[in-house]
Every structure is written in C-alpha cells, then in structure tokens.
Scaffold this motif. Sequence first.
Motif, PDB file in Angstrom:
ATOM      1  N   GLY A   1      -2.798 -40.359  -5.833  1.00  0.00           N
ATOM      2  CA  GLY A   1      -3.594 -39.120  -5.129  1.00  0.00           C
ATOM      3  C   GLY A   1      -4.662 -38.498  -5.995  1.00  0.00           C
ATOM      4  N   GLY A   2      -4.881 -39.053  -7.178  1.00  0.00           N
ATOM      5  CA  GLY A   2      -5.782 -38.453  -8.169  1.00  0.00           C
ATOM      6  C   GLY A   2      -5.166 -37.247  -8.776  1.00  0.00           C
ATOM      7  N   ALA A   3      -4.015 -37.227  -8.797  1.00  0.00           N
ATOM      8  CA  ALA A   3      -3.359 -35.909  -9.233  1.00  0.00           C
ATOM      9  C   ALA A   3      -2.731 -36.351 -10.869  1.00  0.00           C
TER      10      ALA A   3
ATOM     11  N   SER B   1       8.560 -39.398  -4.184  1.00  0.00           N
ATOM     12  CA  SER B   1       8.022 -40.189  -3.371  1.00  0.00           C
ATOM     13  C   SER B   1       6.475 -39.942  -3.203  1.00  0.00           C
ATOM     14  N   TYR B   2       5.671 -40.753  -2.863  1.00  0.00           N
ATOM     15  CA  TYR B   2       4.267 -40.370  -2.707  1.00  0.00           C
ATOM     16  C   TYR B   2       3.622 -41.289  -1.569  1.00  0.00           C
ATOM     17  N   ARG B   3       2.518 -40.850  -0.827  1.00  0.00           N
ATOM     18  CA  ARG B   3       1.959 -41.567   0.045  1.00  0.00           C
ATOM     19  C   ARG B   3       0.140 -41.688  -0.501  1.00  0.00           C
ATOM     20  N   PRO B   4      -0.592 -42.335   0.490  1.00  0.00           N
ATOM     21  CA  PRO B   4      -1.795 -42.521  -0.155  1.00  0.00           C
ATOM     22  C   PRO B   4      -2.529 -41.316   0.013  1.00  0.00           C
ATOM     23  N   GLY B   5      -3.236 -40.907  -1.131  1.00  0.00           N
ATOM     24  CA  GLY B   5      -4.386 -39.936  -0.997  1.00  0.00           C
ATOM     25  C   GLY B   5      -3.694 -38.365  -1.338  1.00  0.00           C
TER      26      GLY B   5
ATOM     27  N   ASP C   1      -0.490 -46.614  -2.873  1.00  0.00           N
ATOM     28  CA  ASP C   1      -1.781 -46.167  -3.534  1.00  0.00           C
ATOM     29  C   ASP C   1      -1.515 -45.436  -4.937  1.00  0.00           C
ATOM     30  N   GLY C   2      -0.338 -45.995  -5.429  1.00  0.00           N
ATOM     31  CA  GLY C   2      -0.033 -45.240  -6.710  1.00  0.00           C
ATOM     32  C   GLY C   2       0.341 -46.236  -7.898  1.00  0.00           C
ATOM     33  N   GLN C   3       0.582 -45.630  -9.141  1.00  0.00           N
ATOM     34  CA  GLN C   3       0.954 -46.603 -10.212  1.00  0.00           C
ATOM     35  C   GLN C   3       2.266 -46.057 -10.992  1.00  0.00           C
TER      36      GLN C   3
END
Length: 313
Positions: free
Chosen positions: A200-202, A214-218, A167-169
């Motif tokens: 996540g729009g941040a 690390s990141y997860r969807p949303g 979900d990220g770039q």
Amino acid sequence: MSEVEPLSLDDQAVDHLLRLHSGTAGARERAEFQRWRRQSAAHEHAAREAEVLWQALGHTQAAAHHRRTAQRSWRLPAMAAVLCLALLLGLLAAPRTLVGLYADHSTAVGERRLVQLDDGSRVWLNSGSALSVDFSATRRDVRLYRGEALFEVAKDRQRPFVVSAGDGQVQALGTRFDVDLHGAQAQVTVSEGVVQVASGGAAPLRLGVGQRVSYRPGVAPGAVQALDPSSASAWQRGKLIFNQRPLGEVLAELERYLPERILLRDEALRRRKISGVFDLDDPQALLTTLERLQPVQITRLPWLILVRPAPRG
C-alpha cells in the motif's frame, strides 16, 4: 482474537443468487441484491459474472438432471437452486485452476509438496497453491499466485530473496517464514529470523519470530499479531490446530484441502469458537467431528458442502 474472514465478492454474489432462486424471494431480497451490486465496480462485476454463469447452467444437461433429481428426492424448490449453485461454484472456481498451467510449481487440492530451489532454498507448498521463480545475478524473485507457501531461505547477501503476493512484497532478512494468499488478502508469519513486509505504499514493516501481519491491496499492513510459530506452520506436518477459532475461519481453512466449496450462511455459527487438532490426510474427518460435537448439520452435494444449524429436538 482474530475476526471471521468475510466472504469473497464471488461468494457474496452467489449467496444473493441462491436467495433469489430459492422460491421464497420477494421484493426485499431483489432490492438487497441491487443495493449490494451498486457498492462498487468490483461488486457489479461479481454480480454479472455470477448471473451469466447461472443463466448458462439452465441450458446444460447436468443442470436439468440435478433439478429432476432434486424434485424427486427432496421435493423442495430451494434444493434445486442449491444444486444449481453447486454447479455455479464449480464454474467460478475453474479460472483459478488455470493458474497452475503457467506457474513454475503448483499443487492440486489436498496435495502438499516440498520444492528445492536452485539457490538451496526450500519451499513447502500447501494445498491448491501456485508460484513462479525468477532468479537473476542480483535478485531472487518469487511470485505467489494463490495458496500458501512456507519458505526456508538460503543465505545470499548479494541477492535479496523477495516474495510478491497480492499487492505486497515480503523480503527475507532471516530464514523461515510463511506467506498465505487467500483471495485479495495476504498473511505473513515468521517462524525464524526477520522479514520485511511492504504494501500500500507505506514504509516497510519488520516482523520477527512469532509475529504475523495481514495486508490487502492499496492499504498499509494491519496490526502485528503474536502467535505460536509451531501452530501456524502445523500444516507442513500434516496437522490443523485450532484454539478457540471462529467456525467461519475453521471452515475457510478446511476448504483449501477439499475439492468442494463450503457454504455457511448462519452468522451465529460463523462466530462459534472451535478448538482441536485434526489430520490433514483425512479432512473429511473434521466435518464428521464437527457434526458430532457441534450443533451443526452438514449436507454434501456435488462441488458443495452446506453447513447449517442442526435441527432442534
């Protein structure tokens, strides 16, 4: 110290089915499964998918053969369920193998490969990985579908180099970074230069040398961690390096280099700390070493490796 990677929803659903078909399950286990599947739509989907595949196994010749073999060799009802579980895990993994059919570049399980891109950039693909490349006059876009890739980016100020994973770039502002997509979670590690991570729009987060996130969807990226970049990219050199890592993490990392799934249900063992340097050209040696030096018992089945506490005495 990082936390043990949780089981995926697919694995959790299979784990529940293993208990229900072990021959010892009762009302408590059935109630636990019902509570688990009601947690979200994703939980219910994983439960239904596992149930459909499990039921289908009962009508296959392979499943019947494994049940007869289990009854003759072990005489334990639970072992027949475990063998069916091995077949089920193989079927659950099948859709993931289809990614390689439409990706521009992919590697098989156990394979590592260097890919030279048209702009002069280089990508090292880890085991079981797949990505596609879309270069235009204004952008250089890469989509990582699964697995892990180490990027060494050629400079081109007119065309940003952006890797999409989950979900990220991740945009390259420097030269060398690693993106690891494991299930729904992506992990970004920088070994040279700087990258920008958005999820996540941040607001985008900048990472420098020796940093990981690390990141997860949303959701926004998690806390930035410091690490040794040379250890993080050791897989490129054919090594796995663990320094006081939980066994659950070690086995999750090892699994990507093996055709079998690894199942470890004992939470105390999952948290047990492991250190060592292992050769990726012989991943089975890591399991042999663990069984020799740690209190674990390893059972190899078709498509499945069971890791359990070693019997006492």
